[in-house]
Design a protein around this motif. Structure first.
Motif, PDB file in Angstrom:
ATOM      1  N   ILE A  69       8.136  80.065  84.725  1.00 19.18           N
ATOM      2  CA  ILE A  69       7.753  81.118  85.675  1.00 19.18           C
ATOM      3  C   ILE A  69       8.650  81.070  86.906  1.00 19.18           C
ATOM      4  CG2 ILE A  69       5.918  81.949  87.193  1.00 19.18           C
ATOM      5  CD1 ILE A  69       3.913  81.020  85.070  1.00 19.18           C
ATOM      6  N   ASP A  70       8.975  79.856  87.383  1.00 21.23           N
ATOM      7  CA  ASP A  70       9.872  79.717  88.532  1.00 21.23           C
ATOM      8  C   ASP A  70      11.258  80.288  88.220  1.00 21.23           C
ATOM      9  OD1 ASP A  70       7.927  78.547  90.055  1.00 21.23           O
ATOM     10  OD2 ASP A  70       8.571  76.479  89.690  1.00 21.23           O
ATOM     11  N   SER A  71      11.721  80.035  86.998  1.00 18.10           N
ATOM     12  CA  SER A  71      13.013  80.579  86.573  1.00 18.10           C
ATOM     13  C   SER A  71      12.976  82.103  86.560  1.00 18.10           C
ATOM     14  CB  SER A  71      13.365  80.047  85.183  1.00 18.10           C
ATOM     15  OG  SER A  71      14.544  80.639  84.700  1.00 18.10           O
ATOM     16  N   CYS A  72      11.878  82.662  86.064  1.00 13.44           N
ATOM     17  CA  CYS A  72      11.719  84.126  86.041  1.00 13.44           C
ATOM     18  C   CYS A  72      11.634  84.679  87.462  1.00 13.44           C
ATOM     19  CB  CYS A  72      10.469  84.484  85.247  1.00 13.44           C
ATOM     20  SG  CYS A  72      10.226  86.256  84.999  1.00 13.44           S
ATOM     21  N   ASN A  73      10.962  83.962  88.360  1.00  8.79           N
ATOM     22  CA  ASN A  73      10.877  84.386  89.765  1.00  8.79           C
ATOM     23  C   ASN A  73      12.254  84.434  90.419  1.00  8.79           C
ATOM     24  OD1 ASN A  73       8.108  84.785  89.914  1.00  8.79           O
ATOM     25  ND2 ASN A  73       7.684  82.653  90.454  1.00  8.79           N
TER      26      ASN A  73
END
Length: 329
Positions: A69-73
């Motif tokens: 999710i952090d990567s997508c953010n």
């Protein structure tokens, strides 16, 4: 814009410039209408994400989901930033030209010179609203797909680390894994049902938009702010379509590896009934979970390659026609 395209139908440079913006806004309208039409289905996706079956994992495994999710953010922030820069260049573009021009090409039923600044402000505001909502729909879709991919990744780890010692306990745990796998397949199908039509329109228009943007880069002088704007616009369009393909490809490859990770456990020490269940599960995982755009196109890196190949083919045709027109003049 349709009126402007009729007026400029014989001028390839102006026609492609108008079509570039026309396709972008038509795509957004289709995605927005699709999003509004299926808005109630988002509530069922939210309920699925709250289900206990998807969150029965350890703290360490939670880190897998958080990292994805952090990567997508981070990708979402880069995409938002590119949209903001694109809008800034877009806003200043008509003000820096020798002649007064409007941000959006098109025929208007009044004297634009008399109401020039009012029209520019209104069009810029409209573009800001469009860009914000369009990027929001894209980022929401990417994040939902990322969650599904992260859940698949956790399930892979659980299948690999399953210890076959206590028969009753193993049966219970493996049954929960099967239920989670079914829940994830259902979640992916619901995401596809809500967003696939909008994604299909995005893919269809991306072929045209990337082609026309490349053509405009060929026509516009390099030492101009319009050229910089087109570079930024090209990056936005590439990021928009590439992320759909990337995250869709992640879901497909992760689900395809479930059987391999299940086989990596010490299944040979398990009870015969559990081994039968594992065999059935392996057969089920032979068919990977795929996301499609309108039930026609699979979200994968191969699709991205196909889009770029098609865009280049149309670009080559436009370039040839433009050279023919230049020779006639």
């Amino acid at each position: 814009m349709i009126g402007q395209m009729v007026i400029d139908r014989k001028d390839l440079s102006k026609l492609t410039d108008t079509l570039l913006y026309f396709m972008t806004h038509v795509t957004f309208l289709v995605k927005l209408i699709n999003f509004g039409y299926y808005r109630r289905n988002l509530l069922t996706i939210e309920d699925d994400l709250r289900a206990q079956i998807l969150y029965s994992f350890s703290k360490n495994q939670l880190g897998i989901l958080i990292s994805k999710i952090d990567s997508c953010n981070m990708i979402a922030k880069i995409f938002r930033l590119s949209c903001v820069l694109c809008i800034l260049f877009y806003s200043f573009l008509p003000l820096l030209g020798e002649e007064k021009g409007l941000p959006l090409p098109g025929w208007l039923p009044y004297d634009t010179d008399k109401f020039y600044y009012e029209t520019v402000i209104f069009q810029n505001f409209s573009v800001c609203v469009t860009a914000f909502n369009n990027s929001t729909i894209d980022i929401l879709t990417w994040k939902l797909i990322t969650i599904a991919s992260g859940e698949m990744e956790i399930l892979k780890v659980n299948l690999r680390d399953l210890v076959h010692e206590d028969v009753n306990k193993t049966k219970k745990i493996f049954k929960s894994f099967i239920e989670r796998h079914s829940a994830l397949i259902n979640l992916v199908h619901k995401i596809e049902f809500v967003f696939s039509k909008g994604i299909f329109m995005q893919f269809l228009s991306s072929v045209i938009i990337i082609c026309f943007t490349g053509f405009q880069l060929l026509v516009v002088p390099m030492a101009s702010i319009q050229f910089v704007f087109l570079i930024m616009y090209f990056f936005c369009m590439m990021c928009q379509v590439a992320m759909y393909c990337w995250y869709g490809h992640e879901v497909m490859t992760t689900s395809d590896e479930l059987g391999k990770f299940c086989y990596m456990s010490n299944w040979y020490d398990s009870d015969i009934n559990i081994r039968k269940s594992i065999t059935i599960f392996l057969e089920k995982t032979k068919k990977p979970v795929v996301l499609t755009a309108g039930k026609f196109v699979t979200l994968s890196l191969a699709t991205l390659t196909g889009i770029l190949r098609s865009s280049y083919s149309y670009f080559a045709v436009l370039q040839h026609l433009y050279q023919q027109d230049s020779q006639k003049l």
